[in-house]
Design a protein around this motif. Structure first.
Motif, PDB file in Angstrom:
ATOM      1  N   ALA A 158      36.388 -14.077  42.199  1.00 50.20           N
ATOM      2  CA  ALA A 158      36.874 -14.275  40.835  1.00 50.20           C
ATOM      3  C   ALA A 158      38.193 -15.028  40.875  1.00 50.20           C
ATOM      4  O   ALA A 158      39.027 -14.795  41.749  1.00 50.20           O
ATOM      5  CB  ALA A 158      37.085 -12.933  40.141  1.00 50.20           C
ATOM      6  N   GLU A 159      38.368 -15.905  39.922  1.00 53.37           N
ATOM      7  CA  GLU A 159      39.661 -16.554  39.727  1.00 53.37           C
ATOM      8  C   GLU A 159      40.486 -15.657  38.811  1.00 53.37           C
ATOM      9  O   GLU A 159      39.986 -15.180  37.787  1.00 53.37           O
ATOM     10  CB  GLU A 159      39.478 -17.926  39.089  1.00 53.37           C
ATOM     11  CG  GLU A 159      40.774 -18.680  38.902  1.00 53.37           C
ATOM     12  CD  GLU A 159      40.561 -20.098  38.414  1.00 53.37           C
ATOM     13  OE1 GLU A 159      41.565 -20.819  38.331  1.00 53.37           O
ATOM     14  OE2 GLU A 159      39.413 -20.494  38.121  1.00 53.37           O
ATOM     15  N   VAL A 160      41.727 -15.406  39.190  1.00 54.33           N
ATOM     16  CA  VAL A 160      42.647 -14.632  38.361  1.00 54.33           C
ATOM     17  C   VAL A 160      43.443 -15.633  37.536  1.00 54.33           C
ATOM     18  O   VAL A 160      44.004 -16.594  38.078  1.00 54.33           O
ATOM     19  CB  VAL A 160      43.595 -13.777  39.231  1.00 54.33           C
ATOM     20  CG1 VAL A 160      44.568 -13.006  38.353  1.00 54.33           C
ATOM     21  CG2 VAL A 160      42.803 -12.837  40.124  1.00 54.33           C
ATOM     22  N   MET A 161      43.494 -15.383  36.223  1.00 49.63           N
ATOM     23  CA  MET A 161      44.201 -16.297  35.328  1.00 49.63           C
ATOM     24  C   MET A 161      45.180 -15.510  34.460  1.00 49.63           C
ATOM     25  O   MET A 161      44.975 -14.325  34.198  1.00 49.63           O
ATOM     26  CB  MET A 161      43.209 -17.072  34.464  1.00 49.63           C
ATOM     27  CG  MET A 161      42.203 -17.884  35.277  1.00 49.63           C
ATOM     28  SD  MET A 161      41.098 -18.862  34.273  1.00 49.63           S
ATOM     29  CE  MET A 161      42.140 -20.307  34.001  1.00 49.63           C
ATOM     30  N   CYS A 162      46.235 -16.203  34.032  1.00 47.44           N
ATOM     31  CA  CYS A 162      47.279 -15.565  33.226  1.00 47.44           C
ATOM     32  C   CYS A 162      47.704 -16.482  32.089  1.00 47.44           C
ATOM     33  O   CYS A 162      47.822 -17.698  32.272  1.00 47.44           O
ATOM     34  CB  CYS A 162      48.485 -15.252  34.119  1.00 47.44           C
ATOM     35  SG  CYS A 162      49.834 -14.419  33.262  1.00 47.44           S
ATOM     36  N   LEU A 163      47.931 -15.893  30.933  1.00 53.89           N
ATOM     37  CA  LEU A 163      48.502 -16.576  29.787  1.00 53.89           C
ATOM     38  C   LEU A 163      49.835 -15.929  29.464  1.00 53.89           C
ATOM     39  O   LEU A 163      49.892 -14.741  29.148  1.00 53.89           O
ATOM     40  CB  LEU A 163      47.572 -16.457  28.563  1.00 53.89           C
ATOM     41  CG  LEU A 163      48.092 -17.055  27.257  1.00 53.89           C
ATOM     42  CD1 LEU A 163      48.166 -18.574  27.357  1.00 53.89           C
ATOM     43  CD2 LEU A 163      47.216 -16.641  26.089  1.00 53.89           C
ATOM     44  N   ARG A 164      50.900 -16.689  29.601  1.00 57.86           N
ATOM     45  CA  ARG A 164      52.231 -16.175  29.271  1.00 57.86           C
ATOM     46  C   ARG A 164      52.415 -16.193  27.755  1.00 57.86           C
ATOM     47  O   ARG A 164      52.163 -17.206  27.122  1.00 57.86           O
ATOM     48  CB  ARG A 164      53.307 -17.006  29.957  1.00 57.86           C
ATOM     49  CG  ARG A 164      53.251 -16.896  31.477  1.00 57.86           C
ATOM     50  CD  ARG A 164      54.408 -17.585  32.140  1.00 57.86           C
ATOM     51  NE  ARG A 164      55.683 -16.962  31.824  1.00 57.86           N
ATOM     52  CZ  ARG A 164      56.161 -15.861  32.395  1.00 57.86           C
ATOM     53  NH1 ARG A 164      55.455 -15.249  33.334  1.00 57.86           N
ATOM     54  NH2 ARG A 164      57.324 -15.370  32.076  1.00 57.86           N
ATOM     55  N   LEU A 165      52.862 -15.083  27.212  1.00 57.75           N
ATOM     56  CA  LEU A 165      53.079 -14.964  25.781  1.00 57.75           C
ATOM     57  C   LEU A 165      54.536 -15.125  25.403  1.00 57.75           C
ATOM     58  O   LEU A 165      54.859 -15.424  24.265  1.00 57.75           O
ATOM     59  CB  LEU A 165      52.565 -13.603  25.290  1.00 57.75           C
ATOM     60  CG  LEU A 165      51.082 -13.347  25.546  1.00 57.75           C
ATOM     61  CD1 LEU A 165      50.726 -11.935  25.135  1.00 57.75           C
ATOM     62  CD2 LEU A 165      50.219 -14.373  24.839  1.00 57.75           C
ATOM     63  N   LYS A 166      55.403 -14.880  26.358  1.00 50.91           N
ATOM     64  CA  LYS A 166      56.843 -15.014  26.145  1.00 50.91           C
ATOM     65  C   LYS A 166      57.367 -16.072  27.095  1.00 50.91           C
ATOM     66  O   LYS A 166      56.978 -16.119  28.257  1.00 50.91           O
ATOM     67  CB  LYS A 166      57.569 -13.700  26.435  1.00 50.91           C
ATOM     68  CG  LYS A 166      57.510 -12.700  25.332  1.00 50.91           C
ATOM     69  CD  LYS A 166      58.421 -11.562  25.665  1.00 50.91           C
ATOM     70  CE  LYS A 166      58.846 -10.849  24.411  1.00 50.91           C
ATOM     71  NZ  LYS A 166      59.770  -9.755  24.710  1.00 50.91           N
TER      72      LYS A 166
END
Length: 173
Positions: A161-169
């Motif tokens: 699996a690819e781990v992905m992140c969306l920064r909100l701040k």
């Protein structure tokens, strides 16, 4: 009114967003089976709905049909952690994919996560699912690495699996 559906006019069919409840599990499972070769179980969804901690969010997307009835077209399941949210599952029925509904669900996830004080949203996505990875990238998620042998694979074995992140701040000064 808490739990009341929100109606969204996207220029196409009228969409209704509302939290999932136990009576929705059969419809969720039908969509889950249509969308995934290795679906979650009804027990997974029931456990989340019965959790009672308030840490989970399961939002349903219904689309109005030509006859005026409503049909489940998508959903997401997320878990709130410490200053972050984790997207556990998202699905759009194959008949409605490619029409922007996943983006609408991701936007609802983003708004919920921000309202809960999350600074980022994390997810895992199968390396064998380039379409989903592209949807996440277009929404702003960034690849953070790979979890080896994370998912069960069709036909046996395991899949990365690819781990992905969306920064909100934005922490920049």
């Amino acid at each position: 009114m808490k739990g009341a559906p929100a109606l969204t006019d996207t220029g196409g069919p009228l969409a209704r967003l509302q939290p999932a409840t136990l009576p929705d599990v059969d419809a969720i499972m039908a969509l889950e089976r249509a969308a995934y070769p290795l679906p979650w179980t009804s027990g997974n969804f029931r456990d989340i709905l019965l959790d009672g901690t308030g840490r989970y969010r399961m939002l349903l997307l219904h689309l109005q049909q030509a006859d005026g009835s409503w049909a489940l077209a998508g959903y997401f399941v997320a878990l709130l952690g410490v200053e972050e949210a984790h997207l556990l599952n998202v699905a759009v029925h194959p008949d409605h994919q490619g029409q922007g509904w996943a983006r609408l669900l991701l936007e609802q996830l983003r708004l919920w996560a921000m309202a809960q004080g999350a600074e980022q949203i994390w997810l895992e996505v199968r390396l064998s699912n380039p379409h989903a990875r592209q949807v996440y990238e277009r929404f702003g998620f960034v690849s953070m690495g790979v979890r080896k042998n994370y998912y069960p694979a069709v036909g046996g074995g395991r899949e990365h699996a690819e781990v992905m992140c969306l920064r909100l701040k934005d922490d920049r000064p």
